[in-house]
Design a protein around this motif. Sequence first.
Motif, mmCIF file in Angstrom:
data_model
loop_
_atom_site.group_PDB
_atom_site.id
_atom_site.type_symbol
_atom_site.label_atom_id
_atom_site.label_comp_id
_atom_site.label_asym_id
_atom_site.label_seq_id
_atom_site.Cartn_x
_atom_site.Cartn_y
_atom_site.Cartn_z
ATOM 1 N N SER A 112 38.919 33.889 31.929
ATOM 2 C CA SER A 112 39.759 35.054 31.610
ATOM 3 C C SER A 112 38.921 36.325 31.529
ATOM 4 O O SER A 112 39.348 37.395 31.970
ATOM 5 C CB SER A 112 40.495 34.832 30.284
ATOM 6 N N LEU A 131 37.935 37.283 35.035
ATOM 7 C CA LEU A 131 39.098 37.860 35.721
ATOM 8 C C LEU A 131 39.321 39.306 35.287
ATOM 9 O O LEU A 131 39.605 40.173 36.118
ATOM 10 C CB LEU A 131 40.341 37.019 35.430
ATOM 11 N N THR A 132 39.161 39.574 34.006
ATOM 12 C CA THR A 132 39.303 40.953 33.505
ATOM 13 C C THR A 132 38.274 41.868 34.151
ATOM 14 O O THR A 132 38.595 42.973 34.592
ATOM 15 C CB THR A 132 39.131 40.973 31.971
ATOM 16 N N ARG A 137 39.079 42.395 37.868
ATOM 17 C CA ARG A 137 40.191 43.335 38.035
ATOM 18 C C ARG A 137 39.748 44.777 37.789
ATOM 19 O O ARG A 137 40.179 45.695 38.492
ATOM 20 C CB ARG A 137 41.340 42.962 37.092
ATOM 21 N N SER A 154 45.805 29.505 29.371
ATOM 22 C CA SER A 154 45.495 30.863 29.829
ATOM 23 C C SER A 154 44.198 30.898 30.637
ATOM 24 O O SER A 154 44.099 31.610 31.653
ATOM 25 C CB SER A 154 45.395 31.830 28.636
ATOM 26 N N GLU A 155 43.220 30.086 30.189
ATOM 27 C CA GLU A 155 41.958 30.045 30.924
ATOM 28 C C GLU A 155 42.134 29.373 32.285
ATOM 29 O O GLU A 155 41.564 29.808 33.292
ATOM 30 C CB GLU A 155 40.885 29.296 30.117
ATOM 31 N N ARG A 164 44.854 29.314 34.021
ATOM 32 C CA ARG A 164 45.573 30.264 34.892
ATOM 33 C C ARG A 164 44.614 31.315 35.439
ATOM 34 O O ARG A 164 44.700 31.703 36.609
ATOM 35 C CB ARG A 164 46.708 30.934 34.110
ATOM 36 N N SER A 165 43.714 31.782 34.578
ATOM 37 C CA SER A 165 42.706 32.753 35.036
ATOM 38 C C SER A 165 41.824 32.141 36.110
ATOM 39 O O SER A 165 41.490 32.788 37.112
ATOM 40 C CB SER A 165 41.837 33.221 33.861
ATOM 41 N N GLU A 216 43.705 32.111 39.290
ATOM 42 C CA GLU A 216 43.729 33.465 39.873
ATOM 43 C C GLU A 216 42.438 33.746 40.629
ATOM 44 O O GLU A 216 42.449 34.315 41.721
ATOM 45 C CB GLU A 216 43.908 34.510 38.765
#
Length: 1121
Positions: free
Chosen positions: A730, A733-734, A737, A827-828, A830-831, A834
């Motif tokens: 996560s 990914l941040t 982005r 959540s991790e 999913r990250s 991604e």
Amino acid sequence: MSRGVIQPSQQKLAEKLTILNDRGIGMLTRVYNIKKACGDPKAKPSYLVDKNLESAVKFIVRKFPAVETRNNNQQLAQLQKEKSEILKNLALYYFTFVDVMEFKDHVCELLNTIDACQVFFDITVNFDLTRNYLDLVVTYTTLMMLLSRIEERKAIIGLYNYAHEMTHGASDREYPRLGQMIVDYENPLKKMMEEFVPHAKSLSDALISLQMVYPRRNLSADQWRNAQLLSLISAPSTMLNPAQSDTMPCEYLSLDTMEKWIVFGFILCHAVLNSDAAALSLWKLALQSSSCLCLFRDEVFHIHKAGSCKFVWFDIPQAVLMLCFFLSGSMHRERRKFLRSALKELATVLADQPGLLGPKALFVFMALSFARDEIIWLLRHADNIQKKSTDDFIDKHIAELIFYMEELRAHVRKYGPVMQRYYVQYLSGFDAVVLNELVQNLSVCPEDESIIMSSFVNTMTSLSVKQVEDGDVFDFRGMRLDWFRLQAYTSVSKASLGIADHRELGKMMNTIIFHTKMVDSLVEMLVETSDLSIFCFYSRAFEKMFQQCLELPSQSRHSICFPLLCTHFMSCTHELCPEERHHIGDRSLSLCNMFLDEMAKQARNLITDICTEQCTLSDQLLPKHCAKTISQAVNKKSKKATGKKGEPEREKPGVESMRKNRLLVTNLDKLHTALSELCFSINYVPNMVVWEHTFTPREYLTSHLEIRFTKSIVGMTMYNQATQEIAKPSELLTSVRAYMTVLQSIENYVTIDITRVFNNVLLQQTQHLDSHGEPTITSLYTNWYLETLLRQVSNGHIAYFPAMKAFVNLPTENELTFNAEEYSDISEMRSLSELLGPYGMKFLSESLMWHISSQVAELKKLVVDNVEVLTQMRTSFDKPDHMAALFKKLTSVDSVLKRMTIIGVILSFRSLAQEALRDVLSCHIPFLVSSVEDFKDHIPRETDMKVAMNVYELSSAAGLPCEIDPALVVALSSQKSENISPEEEYKIACLLMVFVAVSMPTLASNVMSQYSPAIEGHCNNIHCLAKAINQIAAALFTIHKGSIEDRLKEFLALASSSLLKIGQETDKMTTRNRESVYLLLDMIVQESPFLTMDLLESCFPYVLLRNAYHAVYKQSISANA
């Protein structure tokens, strides 16, 4: 022209001047290349450095130009061996010197003819004749000076001649004269001053005519500023009036060229300096402007060096000259400063109103010529002056001046048709009429001169705008050559029509010639007034200027001018020296490539710095940083004292955007400003052609961004192989982005397709290795999850909690360095999906399956070891006593269960990854995912298994769960067992299920096998057996084309029979977690798409399951209490 007697006036002066000037440049080019070759140890002819020939070379030079082959056999013996090779390899050098001698002969002959004809020279009247005459004198002078600087000239000529004599028995026929010329011109200036005594009258007349031009051109910046030179907007009312002058070609004549004429000209006829004040005035003015003059390219003549030509400076003390020169440094600096603003204004106005290029074309070429002179002056002096003032000889803003020159050149090239249209009308509507009137008013006009001038009028009258509109090619070279001839005919002493008496005609024709050049010779005019190919020969200074430009943010927007200058380089080549074309072409390509690469690197570094800043700001918004803020808020509410007195309150994200003052500039502001300036430069031209190669500046930036983005993504994972630490998906990914947001903003500065960069880089990151063979985030995360997280699960330090859909650390003696939940929750995952995308997740799945297949291979070996016992147990499940006896014969029971548990853990992790992938794809491509799901859900039962597997593979790639895992089928089917038939393989698969089923009761004795309702699983991960049993059975019996349902029914019968048996056990240690193990049957059925609760009820009473659930929940409550 036909005349009765051949007079000196018909000696074809125009043609000879044209040809000899062109040939002179060619000879200079060849001699220059010989000098450079001889000065370079790598390029020097090998015979000059050969130790065997050293004594012979010294002998030849000492005796030069005499030839003594007799009685010197010992010294020349080695020469005898090499004679044929010497003749072959030194021929080019030798005959170049012969060509120089012939050129000298032709020049001397032409100068004598001009003297005999008593030609009238005036730069303001017969411009072409005067200019070509002065050019020839200077070219001749510089050629002889350059020749004298070739230290090896005697050795080369002598070696060739000795080899010729040894081969042919006689010296080369040109050698005696050539050798004498080399000796005579040891001191070229002294020799030439003697030569030019008879030519002093013609030369001094031509030079003195510059008094109307040179002083007017050699003004200070303040004088230019007061006169508002080159300004189009200083007088708005006259903006549309054509820029006119009586001396049109003199207005853009190079100041550098005029100074060479004056200095070299008056050196050759220095006696006139004593008798003519105008000559002395020109001489002093020229000496005050420069310390060194360009001989050719980077070869210079230091005019102020003491002793260089002592008899010339008799009237001006050396100290005074040097003082004047150093004061001139500031004058040139101020000129460059003025020209920067003047050219900027001119370029801006013309960009807005290109129609002004018609009437104000003269201003454009004047501006280009003035700027080129100042740039060349700086380049030459900065490289050749030892004691130099930093301010005067280092100009950090030179790039700006070159940039505006390039902008003006671009306007001329772009709006050439506008200029053609204007001047075609000018020539036909005005010039033709005025010239016709002048011809009519001539008191005397011989027939031949009349015919030529009538042809001028007719040529101009026949022009029309339609020719421009139709794209006709104009060619006025014949007309210009005729005018040159006419100047020669009318400038001799006994001409019937003397141009000295008809100055208006000469000035008018000079103006007309300028107008014709605006129609058919715009490219040639640009080369004449703004060619900066000299930078090719000052590579070090060129690169230094470029570096200074990049280092100064305010100048970086002009850095594109340096690669653009590389397009000039080929214009300095000459057809008489074709061999240097490749050398200069390669240099232009390498410099252009280097400049564009450095610009792209600089932009990339700025973008990287901005990305780093933005990632830092983005990191501040991560949930982990809010804990301290929440803690402070809670403490305030509860009025608890903080841990440290006077601890400053933590700044909240976003405070960096609050400005109290507009003048407050942050580091990010500076970076953005620098980037916008540099990107302006990169985006200035879409492409440029250098030596028939096309360069695209934006592609350099795109390429560098791709490389840096790739490295940054991998770098941001912060993977440490030694400590096995890695960034949470996560957080990565941040950061990615934030990085991508910055990169997307680059499109505001440069016209590049940043989406292409994203596609190239991010797609490569979904593979195991990138295009450079480097590891990607896919390989890093796959390795970490397999080798670190899942390995700790198998070691018993981490458990899979189905209720939380995450892996969680278990309390152990050795604490792990990472929290598994922070890497494996929904959540991790999913990250991670991604970041890796479907391709990366597929690679992760394949890696997981490889580990499973290796475990299955080991399980099969265990089955083979127990094959007889298992075969009996398979048919004896209804005989408890016999089963108990057989079970005791089994070996490696614990190993089987442990390996199956590991498989279950891996499959559980994969199901988390697949679920996360499905969630991500459902957000990105919901319609496509729903279509795939619908397709999968409606496969008819009778469908062929191969077709069904293709559908399952598609579904699996979209993250959808399948009855049969295609990746597992592929992994297991790739296992090849030697000497085992398919029937035997099928039997082993069946017995594997039997082995697992009969081994399950042993789990009840394990302390860690207790079921926890809170996590909906067991702390030793045996709940993962349900997934392992179903998935392995489905895959194995798909491969072996067996009935999955029948085999699972068999498994359920064996397992339930075995588990029912432990219900009768009395040993508490053996049955301590009996109820927890009973629940596995329910989990297996719940997990399986092939088994039903009715089937379980027929094998295992549901009341036992109900009581088991009641018992474990009751036990959990009492434990918590």
